[in-house]
Design a protein around this motif. Structure first.
Motif, PDB file in Angstrom:
ATOM      1  N   CYS A  72       0.714  -1.218   0.074  1.00  0.00           N
ATOM      2  CA  CYS A  72       0.051  -0.077  -0.117  1.00  0.00           C
ATOM      3  C   CYS A  72       0.930   1.191   0.047  1.00  0.00           C
ATOM      4  N   GLY A  73       0.620   2.292  -0.520  1.00  0.00           N
ATOM      5  CA  GLY A  73       1.238   3.551  -0.682  1.00  0.00           C
ATOM      6  C   GLY A  73       1.002   4.458   0.142  1.00  0.00           C
ATOM      7  N   VAL A  74       0.067   4.157   1.101  1.00  0.00           N
ATOM      8  CA  VAL A  74      -0.455   5.156   2.016  1.00  0.00           C
ATOM      9  C   VAL A  74      -0.209   4.438   3.485  1.00  0.00           C
ATOM     10  N   CYS A  75      -0.923   3.507   3.728  1.00  0.00           N
ATOM     11  CA  CYS A  75      -1.017   2.805   4.954  1.00  0.00           C
ATOM     12  C   CYS A  75       0.548   1.835   5.188  1.00  0.00           C
ATOM     13  N   THR A  76       1.615   2.375   4.637  1.00  0.00           N
ATOM     14  CA  THR A  76       2.819   1.419   4.914  1.00  0.00           C
ATOM     15  C   THR A  76       2.969   0.974   6.304  1.00  0.00           C
ATOM     16  N   LEU A  77       2.833   1.809   7.208  1.00  0.00           N
ATOM     17  CA  LEU A  77       3.162   1.652   8.664  1.00  0.00           C
ATOM     18  C   LEU A  77       2.315   0.542   9.025  1.00  0.00           C
ATOM     19  N   THR A  78       1.065   0.500   8.939  1.00  0.00           N
ATOM     20  CA  THR A  78       0.484  -0.577   9.489  1.00  0.00           C
ATOM     21  C   THR A  78       0.550  -2.092   8.780  1.00  0.00           C
ATOM     22  N   HIS A  79       1.259  -2.036   7.406  1.00  0.00           N
ATOM     23  CA  HIS A  79       1.799  -3.428   7.021  1.00  0.00           C
ATOM     24  C   HIS A  79       3.029  -3.731   7.641  1.00  0.00           C
ATOM     25  N   ALA A  80       3.741  -2.716   7.984  1.00  0.00           N
ATOM     26  CA  ALA A  80       5.078  -3.100   8.783  1.00  0.00           C
ATOM     27  C   ALA A  80       4.662  -3.591  10.056  1.00  0.00           C
ATOM     28  N   LEU A  81       3.636  -2.892  10.783  1.00  0.00           N
ATOM     29  CA  LEU A  81       3.262  -3.227  12.092  1.00  0.00           C
ATOM     30  C   LEU A  81       2.860  -4.533  12.141  1.00  0.00           C
ATOM     31  N   ALA A  82       1.894  -5.068  11.237  1.00  0.00           N
ATOM     32  CA  ALA A  82       1.233  -6.463  11.060  1.00  0.00           C
ATOM     33  C   ALA A  82       2.415  -7.401  10.798  1.00  0.00           C
ATOM     34  N   THR A  83       3.151  -7.186   9.966  1.00  0.00           N
ATOM     35  CA  THR A  83       4.309  -8.343   9.611  1.00  0.00           C
ATOM     36  C   THR A  83       5.114  -8.298  11.090  1.00  0.00           C
ATOM     37  N   THR A  84       5.518  -7.398  11.744  1.00  0.00           N
ATOM     38  CA  THR A  84       6.395  -7.256  12.774  1.00  0.00           C
ATOM     39  C   THR A  84       5.533  -8.088  14.037  1.00  0.00           C
ATOM     40  N   ARG A  85       4.371  -7.730  14.395  1.00  0.00           N
ATOM     41  CA  ARG A  85       3.628  -8.224  15.272  1.00  0.00           C
ATOM     42  C   ARG A  85       3.412  -9.958  14.877  1.00  0.00           C
ATOM     43  N   ALA A  86       3.408 -10.169  13.619  1.00  0.00           N
ATOM     44  CA  ALA A  86       3.197 -11.586  13.405  1.00  0.00           C
ATOM     45  C   ALA A  86       4.611 -12.321  13.792  1.00  0.00           C
TER      46      ALA A  86
END
Length: 561
Positions: A72-86
């Motif tokens: 995603c070009g907007v919510c990049t932080l949320t994808h980083a957070l989801a991967t890190t939490r996984a």
């Protein structure tokens, strides 16, 4: 609700196709069947194959966030957070309190940024007629603006905006609004000229403030988009512990919160207040929220979150049920993938098998996630409904205040109007809470706690899931590693997949497909009503849209900004 205006509607019967209707994860095609001026059936078709799940196999899980952020070009932080939490779920150990505070602060600012941009630049202008602002009285507009918020604005400022618009129109263009509106009027637009002028002027103000809000994320995230500060075990932004960085963050936060309180929320109420007829359209039945903003030490405990997880069936907001991750499965029966059976994300497969565009059987690159075999809406409306049902001390009063100001009952929440209002409510609630998190963070540092990261070994033969409530809704990344601590399977289940996904194996429509049914269409060549409901889910549309007349095959083009 006697003051609700009639909805303009035609007697058209036939198909309407909007393609491409782009979104952050790719492009979206919407096919609807209209009968006597109302949508009878809808299909939402994701037309771009992503393939990240395939790209990630065999890689180091610590690297995954740098790939998933590009989803995603907007919510990049949320994808980083989801991967890190996984990854951290697979590691099965806590992270330092300061890391949780920093993540919450950065994510909170993303909510402010994303919702401001969505309202002004992606959605509100489906209701606001820029050309009608030319007929507004600037003095009257200034008086209205002063009555709805403590902002300081003069008639001269509105006159300046109006003069700019006049110059654009006389030159045969509308600058940033070129082709965004149906010149010559459209029966589905119904705001007073002065509200149109106020919203247009604040559209321009929002372009400036969103830059400041994005900068606040970068204070801790190193850059934005595609932040660089998260790792499994915490964060690495040691400068975030310094008074200088905290001061910089606070100043940017205050500017953003002031805009939310003095512009966004008053404008939101003014705009949707003119469309209370839309409290009857665009609704769904079931809602799912993952919750967000964990308490220090509770990063892996969903129930420690400031906003709690929960599930609501059949619009029963008095009965929010507990969220159970084991009930999630993804269907591919009507998607462009091999197979017929639904799988849990841990066992998910992503084997592309394209048929043809316009296929009524398999018609989308999106999968069809289901919770307990039910189609679910996720996003601000779902999260605010769950919080309301749980008597959240900040959210519930805000919801009631908005309902009172609009003079509508709680049933209005289950609609396009309710979805749009919920996004603003969520923004206001998060904006208020950020200040408290910042104070707690400073106090924790003052007590001598400077730890922001733990060093953990990579997980071998492990599983982990990261749940994040992104601005668009429930996001989850599902990680499986092998004996060498490499990724053997990785599945992303994103908010847009929940909301815009196709039918499942039982032919149950997705949330947006369900929401479109019953929507009136005033002009099939200019179907702004389709855009209103689809945009209310925030699929980030920003490119040209082509509408094909099902009877003449004439192509009508307009741009959605």
């Amino acid at each position: 609700m006697s003051e609700i205006m009639k909805t303009a509607q035609s007697d058209y019967t036939g198909p309407v196709v909007v393609d491409p209707l782009t979104r952050i994860e790719g492009h979206l095609r919407v096919e609807v069947e209209v009968e006597n001026g109302k949508i009878k059936e809808a299909r939402t078709c994701g037309t771009l194959f992503r393939g990240l799940e395939t790209i990630l196999r065999g890689r180091d899980p610590r690297d995954a966030q740098h790939f998933t952020q590009r989803t995603c070009g907007v919510c990049t932080l949320t994808h980083a957070l989801a991967t890190t939490r996984a990854l951290e779920d697979a590691i099965n150990k806590p992270i330092p309190a300061n890391a949780t505070y920093i993540r919450n602060l950065a994510l909170g600012m993303l909510f402010l940024h994303d919702h401001i941009v969505h309202f002004y630049h992606l959605h509100a202008l489906d209701f606001v007629d820029v050309t009608a602002a030319l007929n507004a009285d600037p003095a009257k507009a200034a008086k209205i603006a002063a009555s709805i918020s403590p902002r300081e604005v003069t008639a001269d400022e509105y006159k300046t905006v109006q003069d700019k618009l006049t110059a654009f129109v006389q030159n045969g263009q509308l600058g940033p609004f070129t082709n965004a509106y149906f010149l010559g009027g459209h029966p589905a637009y119904q705001l007073d000229p002065e509200i149109n002028l106020i919203a247009t002027a604040d559209y321009l103000k929002a372009l400036r403030i969103q830059v400041e809000t994005a900068r606040a994320m970068a204070v801790f995230g190193a850059k934005n988009p595609h932040t660089q500060f998260m790792v499994g075990g915490g964060v690495t932004c040691y400068e975030a512990l310094t008074p200088e960085r905290i001061k910089e963050f606070r100043e940017l936060y205050k500017k953003s919160r002031e805009f939310v309180e003095q512009y966004y929320i008053p404008d939101l109420l003014a705009v949707i207040g003119g469309y209370k007829n839309w409290a009857s359209f665009g609704g769904t039945q079931n809602f799912m929220a993952f919750g967000e903003f964990p308490a220090p030490g509770g990063e892996r405990d969903l129930n420690s979150r400031w906003l709690k997880p929960g599930v609501i069936y059949n619009r029963k907001i008095v009965d929010a049920q507990k969220f159970d991750p084991s009930k999630i499965a993804e269907h591919v029966r009507h998607s462009w993938y091999e197979g017929e059976q639904a799988h849990t994300p841990y066992e998910g497969e992503t084997k592309p098998a394209f048929t043809k565009m316009g296929d009524k059987d398999r018609y989308s690159w999106l999968k069809a996630p289901r919770y307990d075999n039910n189609s679910m809406e996720t996003g601000p409306l779902a999260q605010m409904l769950v919080a309301y049902a749980q008597n959240h001390k900040i959210v519930k009063p805000l919801v009631q205040t908005v309902l009172d100001k609009l003079s509508v009952g709680s049933e209005a929440l289950f609609s396009t109007l309710g979805r749009t209002a919920a996004r603003g409510i969520e923004t206001l609630a998060v904006a208020e809470q950020i200040e408290k998190w910042l104070e707690e963070y400073e106090n924790n540092i003052g007590r001598g706690d400077k730890k922001i990261v733990e060093d953990y070994a990579d997980p071998k033969d492990a599983k982990g899931v990261g749940f994040v409530t992104a601005p668009r809704g429930g996001l989850s990344h599902w990680l499986v590693t092998d004996a060498n601590a490499k990724i053997s399977n990785f599945q992303l289940v994103v908010p847009t997949t929940w909301n815009l996904g196709p039918r499942d194996a039982g032919n149950m429509p997705g949330a947006a497909e369900e929401a479109l049914v019953g929507t009136p269409v005033a002009d099939p060549k200019r179907p702004v009503e389709i855009l209103r409901t689809i945009h209310s889910f925030d699929p980030c549309i920003a490119c040209a849209v082509h509408v094909i007349d099902g009877q003449t095959n004439e192509v009508h083009k307009f741009k959605v900004l």
